[in-house]
Design an enzyme around this catalytic site. Sequence first.
Site, PDB file in Angstrom:
ATOM      1  N   GLY A  15       0.788  -1.239   0.000  1.00 17.11           N
ATOM      2  CA  GLY A  15       0.000   0.000   0.000  1.00 17.11           C
ATOM      3  C   GLY A  15       0.814   1.279   0.000  1.00 17.11           C
ATOM      4  N   SER A  21       1.980   8.224   1.925  1.00 22.95           N
ATOM      5  CA  SER A  21       1.190   7.026   2.252  1.00 22.95           C
ATOM      6  C   SER A  21       1.331   6.653   3.726  1.00 22.95           C
ATOM      7  CB  SER A  21       1.659   5.825   1.421  1.00 22.95           C
ATOM      8  OG  SER A  21       1.424   6.052   0.053  1.00 22.95           O
ATOM      9  N   ASP A  66      -0.745  -5.826  -7.757  1.00 22.75           N
ATOM     10  CA  ASP A  66      -2.087  -5.291  -7.958  1.00 22.75           C
ATOM     11  C   ASP A  66      -3.007  -6.458  -7.617  1.00 22.75           C
ATOM     12  OD1 ASP A  66      -4.616  -4.703  -9.008  1.00 22.75           O
ATOM     13  OD2 ASP A  66      -3.803  -3.546 -10.685  1.00 22.75           O
ATOM     14  N   VAL A  67      -3.793  -6.326  -6.574  1.00 22.43           N
ATOM     15  CA  VAL A  67      -4.582  -7.479  -6.114  1.00 22.43           C
ATOM     16  C   VAL A  67      -5.642  -7.914  -7.119  1.00 22.43           C
ATOM     17  CG1 VAL A  67      -4.158  -7.027  -3.662  1.00 22.43           C
ATOM     18  CG2 VAL A  67      -6.208  -6.060  -4.740  1.00 22.43           C
ATOM     19  N   ILE A  94      -4.561  -0.789   1.632  1.00 22.38           N
ATOM     20  CA  ILE A  94      -5.058  -0.499   0.282  1.00 22.38           C
ATOM     21  C   ILE A  94      -6.569  -0.324   0.279  1.00 22.38           C
ATOM     22  CG2 ILE A  94      -3.130  -1.777  -0.696  1.00 22.38           C
ATOM     23  CD1 ILE A  94      -4.909  -3.977  -1.482  1.00 22.38           C
ATOM     24  N   TYR A 157     -18.269   9.934   2.326  1.00 19.70           N
ATOM     25  CA  TYR A 157     -17.449   8.718   2.361  1.00 19.70           C
ATOM     26  C   TYR A 157     -18.113   7.626   1.507  1.00 19.70           C
ATOM     27  CZ  TYR A 157     -13.763   5.768   4.337  1.00 19.70           C
ATOM     28  OH  TYR A 157     -12.651   4.961   4.504  1.00 19.70           O
ATOM     29  N   LYS A 164     -15.600  -0.445   4.466  1.00 19.74           N
ATOM     30  CA  LYS A 164     -14.751  -0.458   5.669  1.00 19.74           C
ATOM     31  C   LYS A 164     -15.443  -1.193   6.817  1.00 19.74           C
ATOM     32  CE  LYS A 164     -11.029   1.928   4.440  1.00 19.74           C
ATOM     33  NZ  LYS A 164      -9.754   1.250   4.149  1.00 19.74           N
ATOM     34  N   THR A 195      -3.603  12.210   2.009  1.00 10.16           N
ATOM     35  CA  THR A 195      -2.806  11.288   1.193  1.00 10.16           C
ATOM     36  C   THR A 195      -3.437  11.271  -0.195  1.00 10.16           C
ATOM     37  OG1 THR A 195      -4.251   9.450   1.735  1.00 10.16           O
ATOM     38  CG2 THR A 195      -2.341   9.775   3.174  1.00 10.16           C
ATOM     39  N   ALA A 197      -4.991   8.739  -1.630  1.00  9.13           N
ATOM     40  CA  ALA A 197      -6.328   8.121  -1.542  1.00  9.13           C
ATOM     41  C   ALA A 197      -7.330   9.131  -0.982  1.00  9.13           C
ATOM     42  CB  ALA A 197      -6.275   6.876  -0.653  1.00  9.13           C
TER      43      ALA A 197
HETATM   44  P1  NAD Z   1      -2.462   5.994  -0.474  1.00  8.23           P
HETATM   45  O1  NAD Z   1      -3.071   6.492  -1.733  1.00  8.23           O
HETATM   46  O2  NAD Z   1      -1.092   6.408  -0.168  1.00  8.23           O
HETATM   47  O3  NAD Z   1      -2.548   4.410  -0.392  1.00  8.23           O
HETATM   48  C1  NAD Z   1      -3.563   3.661  -1.013  1.00  8.23           C
HETATM   49  C2  NAD Z   1      -2.884   2.462  -1.631  1.00  8.23           C
HETATM   50  O4  NAD Z   1      -3.836   1.547  -2.162  1.00  8.23           O
HETATM   51  C3  NAD Z   1      -1.949   2.867  -2.768  1.00  8.23           C
HETATM   52  O5  NAD Z   1      -0.638   2.445  -2.491  1.00  8.23           O
HETATM   53  C4  NAD Z   1      -2.514   2.099  -3.963  1.00  8.23           C
HETATM   54  O6  NAD Z   1      -1.518   1.623  -4.833  1.00  8.23           O
HETATM   55  C5  NAD Z   1      -3.185   0.922  -3.242  1.00  8.23           C
HETATM   56  N1  NAD Z   1      -4.101   0.196  -4.123  1.00  8.23           N
HETATM   57  C6  NAD Z   1      -5.212   0.680  -4.760  1.00  8.23           C
HETATM   58  N2  NAD Z   1      -5.709  -0.277  -5.573  1.00  8.23           N
HETATM   59  C7  NAD Z   1      -4.909  -1.368  -5.431  1.00  8.23           C
HETATM   60  C8  NAD Z   1      -4.891  -2.665  -6.012  1.00  8.23           C
HETATM   61  N3  NAD Z   1      -5.791  -3.046  -6.927  1.00  8.23           N
HETATM   62  N4  NAD Z   1      -3.915  -3.532  -5.648  1.00  8.23           N
HETATM   63  C9  NAD Z   1      -2.993  -3.172  -4.740  1.00  8.23           C
HETATM   64  N5  NAD Z   1      -2.934  -1.957  -4.168  1.00  8.23           N
HETATM   65  C10 NAD Z   1      -3.888  -1.073  -4.513  1.00  8.23           C
HETATM   66  O7  NAD Z   1      -3.477   6.481   0.693  1.00  8.23           O
HETATM   67  P2  NAD Z   1      -3.552   6.121   2.243  1.00  8.23           P
HETATM   68  O8  NAD Z   1      -4.447   7.162   2.813  1.00  8.23           O
HETATM   69  O9  NAD Z   1      -2.200   5.907   2.820  1.00  8.23           O
HETATM   70  O10 NAD Z   1      -4.387   4.764   2.222  1.00  8.23           O
HETATM   71  C11 NAD Z   1      -3.968   3.587   2.866  1.00  8.23           C
HETATM   72  C12 NAD Z   1      -5.134   2.971   3.643  1.00  8.23           C
HETATM   73  O11 NAD Z   1      -5.458   3.837   4.729  1.00  8.23           O
HETATM   74  C13 NAD Z   1      -6.412   2.799   2.831  1.00  8.23           C
HETATM   75  O12 NAD Z   1      -7.024   1.578   3.207  1.00  8.23           O
HETATM   76  C14 NAD Z   1      -7.276   3.955   3.327  1.00  8.23           C
HETATM   77  O13 NAD Z   1      -8.659   3.717   3.186  1.00  8.23           O
HETATM   78  C15 NAD Z   1      -6.859   3.964   4.779  1.00  8.23           C
HETATM   79  N6  NAD Z   1      -7.193   5.197   5.525  1.00  8.23           N
HETATM   80  C16 NAD Z   1      -6.790   6.419   5.094  1.00  8.23           C
HETATM   81  C17 NAD Z   1      -7.128   7.542   5.809  1.00  8.23           C
HETATM   82  C18 NAD Z   1      -6.706   8.915   5.343  1.00  8.23           C
HETATM   83  O14 NAD Z   1      -7.324   9.907   5.772  1.00  8.23           O
HETATM   84  N7  NAD Z   1      -5.681   9.039   4.517  1.00  8.23           N
HETATM   85  C19 NAD Z   1      -7.879   7.440   6.991  1.00  8.23           C
HETATM   86  C20 NAD Z   1      -8.282   6.174   7.414  1.00  8.23           C
HETATM   87  C21 NAD Z   1      -7.931   5.045   6.674  1.00  8.23           C
END
Ligand code: NAD
Length: 260
Positions: A15, A21, A66-67, A94, A157, A164, A195, A197
Amino acid sequence: MEHLDLKDRKGLVVGIANEDSLAWSAARHFRNAGAELAITYLNDKARPHVEPLARKVDAGLFLPCDVTVPGQLEAVFEEIRQRWGRLDFFLHAIAWARKEDLHGRLTDCSAEGFSESMAISCHSLIRMAQLAEPLMDRGGSLMTLSYFGAEKVVDHYNVMGPVKAALEASVRYLAHELGPRNIRVNAISAGAVATRAASGIEHFDELLNETVKRAPLRRTVDADEVGRTALVLASDYATGITGEVLHVDAGFHIAGMVFH
Ligand code: NAD
């Protein structure tokens, strides 16, 4: 140096997209604590952004994942099996949804869009748990990242809320099933952090402002605080914690009405 010791531990981080990230913050802390890491990148387009980071943490394994690509997740675990013969922890960080579903009402979400988001953001954790289990005969720690929108309605959301919620329920069921093998499964429910995402969520700035207004700590959290919590969960300081959704959100999840 970290006070928590992950020396001789092997961990997989899925991820990392870039320096912002949440998974990157965690990877740095895992490495500083002495863990050897396998790092994945989404595809060739993502690789140049992730490779320098993987180098910074001396990743022993650097693999595409890539899953949605058949066999790619399995190949990551096969490589780990061949190279290390075991795994001590992983971080699943992810999430993905079609733009129209992320920006549209849940009411209008298509079956295809819903399934895709569930497969990438939730079922991939289950697949990773299944693949990790045979490599964790000494026990292990599985971690994923969730958000408060799983528990309560957070405007904008949208589809990610139910996805989630399924992720958090999966954490509990996996913890139940894998506990007898001393494999712990936990989610970190992170507060809003800017980030890539997060940039896909509409009105994200308002969410940050709302957090500052309503969270008991009167601030947002940063990626480092999330990464440090992942370090604790991966370590022997958390051997009694499983099936938990640990909020790292400046307390936002307990905020009700706040008057200023
Ligand atoms: P990010 O964009 O840095 O990370 C998201 C990752 O998901 C990326 O590395 C992307 O390559 C990966 N991804 C997407 N599709 C994919 C696939 N098909 N196969 C493999 N990888 C895939 O953003 P982040 O905020 O660091 O997100 C990481 C996790 O944290 C996510 O689950 C997100 O929902 C969660 N999250 C984020 C926040 C926030 O505010 N940023 C808050 C709570 C939870």
